[in-house]
Design an enzyme around this catalytic site. Structure first.
Site, PDB file in Angstrom:
ATOM      1  N   THR A  15       2.495   4.647  -3.442  1.00 44.66           N
ATOM      2  CA  THR A  15       1.152   4.041  -3.836  1.00 44.66           C
ATOM      3  C   THR A  15       0.083   4.202  -2.887  1.00 44.66           C
ATOM      4  O   THR A  15      -1.020   4.290  -3.117  1.00 44.66           O
ATOM      5  CB  THR A  15       1.241   2.472  -4.442  1.00 44.66           C
ATOM      6  OG1 THR A  15       2.341   2.616  -5.699  1.00 44.66           O
ATOM      7  CG2 THR A  15      -0.272   1.911  -4.827  1.00 44.66           C
ATOM      8  N   SER A  64       8.386   6.507  -4.679  1.00 43.13           N
ATOM      9  CA  SER A  64       9.665   6.131  -4.201  1.00 43.13           C
ATOM     10  C   SER A  64      10.731   5.874  -5.108  1.00 43.13           C
ATOM     11  O   SER A  64      11.918   5.711  -4.617  1.00 43.13           O
ATOM     12  CB  SER A  64       9.338   4.806  -3.464  1.00 43.13           C
ATOM     13  OG  SER A  64       9.006   3.656  -4.394  1.00 43.13           O
ATOM     14  N   THR A  98       6.717   1.420  -2.842  1.00 40.74           N
ATOM     15  CA  THR A  98       7.115  -0.048  -2.842  1.00 40.74           C
ATOM     16  C   THR A  98       7.979  -0.209  -3.676  1.00 40.74           C
ATOM     17  O   THR A  98       9.111  -1.363  -3.603  1.00 40.74           O
ATOM     18  CB  THR A  98       5.935  -1.182  -3.101  1.00 40.74           C
ATOM     19  OG1 THR A  98       5.341  -0.823  -4.506  1.00 40.74           O
ATOM     20  CG2 THR A  98       4.937  -1.233  -2.122  1.00 40.74           C
TER      21      THR A  98
END
Length: 331
Positions: A15, A64, A98
């Site tokens: 992000t 991720s 994240t």
């Protein structure tokens, strides 16, 4: 004039590097399909030059959710190379999505051998967002990475001005800025505007002083997570065993219990030589040690979340560790 500390910034995507369709595109920004490389992320934070000499290290620009063993090992080797190439390097910051940031951080905290701090940093809002958090998070991550007091604390996580230990921190909210928290123990310190403030140190064993060296490995042993819920049977556990799992971690009812059907399947797995580790789906607190668990050959994960227990169990199995109780009490 005092020279600024030298800090490497490795970009992995996520992000913090994503560019959405507009400043209010805060949730579906991945649909735009655009991520900045590390140079693009750094270019948006010219204030970094005020606190450090930045060495950009391009790696990947991916979400991720796509990061796993291959990327973990490559990051590890990049950290080794950076320290070898730059003897005066003060620290390393790793930009990361994240979703799986805490797992990457814990893996690095168990396997790094470099003497400098390694700080993972992400963002809850994309780079294109109105009032995005990425720039300040990155600036603070660089400040922490260059702080000598951050050495010897394993990998660290920095978001929302808070410094967290890789072993203890977890993502607790999908969208809120204060998502990364350490439920049981709280932050290690805070990156305030005037100074970096430290308040405690983690006691569990961590990098660079660990027994896990994965640099020569091509893969880690398969370890799966079985989630406990009302009425759950042993089908998932049986499937993991059939798929070749060498270890199974449970996300059990607090404080670590599972259904009778799951327990039966887990006992059958232990009989086949598969390691079974009990964790809790609660998000904090220790998995309890019980008489039945001991008799069944189960190991407890202490207060590690299931996703962290999976990382540690996989590394322990790769290292040929037989005393898993010791490992989960040590790391």
């Amino acid at each position: 004039m005092t020279a600024k500390p030298k800090v490497a910034v490795i970009g992995t995507g996520g992000t913090i590097s994503s560019v959405g369709r507009g400043p209010l595109d805060l949730i579906d920004y991945s649909a735009a399909g655009r991520m900045l490389d590390v140079n693009g992320v750094i270019a948006r934070v010219p204030e970094l030059a005020l606190v450090a000499e930045i060495i950009p290290v391009p790696f990947k620009a991916i979400p991720s959710t796509a990061i796993g063993w291959a990327e973990w090992k490559e990051l590890l080797l990049i950290c080794d190379r950076l320290v070898a190439e730059h003897p005066d390097l003060a620290g390393i910051a790793v930009t990361h999505g994240t979703a799986s940031l805490e797992e990457t951080a814990y893996f690095l905290s168990l396997t790094l051998r470099v003497p400098v701090p390694v700080v993972l940093v992400g963002a809850q809002r994309p780079a294109s967002a109105l009032a995005g958090d990425g720039p300040m998070n990155l600036l603070n991550a660089v400040r922490v990475a260059s702080d000598p007091r951050a050495r010897g604390l394993g990998a660290l996580v920095l978001l929302n001005d808070e410094i967290q230990a890789a072993r203890e921190v977890t993502k607790t909210s999908t969208l809120r800025m204060q998502t990364f928290r350490t439920p049981d123990f709280g932050v290690l310190g805070q990156a305030d505007a005037d100074e970096i403030c430290w308040y405690r140190k983690p006691l569990r064993r961590m990098a660079p002083d660990t027994e896990f060296d994965v640099r020569s490995l091509d893969a880690l042993p398969r370890v799966d997570i079985a989630y406990a819920y009302a009425g759950a049977d042993g089908a998932a556990i049986d499937a993991f065993v059939s798929a070749g799992a060498r270890g199974i971690v449970t996300a059990g009812f607090a404080p670590g219990y599972v259904t009778p059907a799951m327990a039966k399947a887990m006992e059958a797995a232990v009989a086949k030589g598969i390691a079974v580790v009990l964790s809790s789906r609660a998000g904090s607190g220790r998995a309890g040690k019980t008489t039945r668990g001991r008799k069944s050959g189960f190991v407890t994960a202490d207060n590690l979340t299931p996703q962290k227990a999976r990382v540690l169990l996989s590394l322990a199995l790769a290292a040929g560790v037989t005393d898993l109780e010791r490992v989960f009490a040590t790391y």
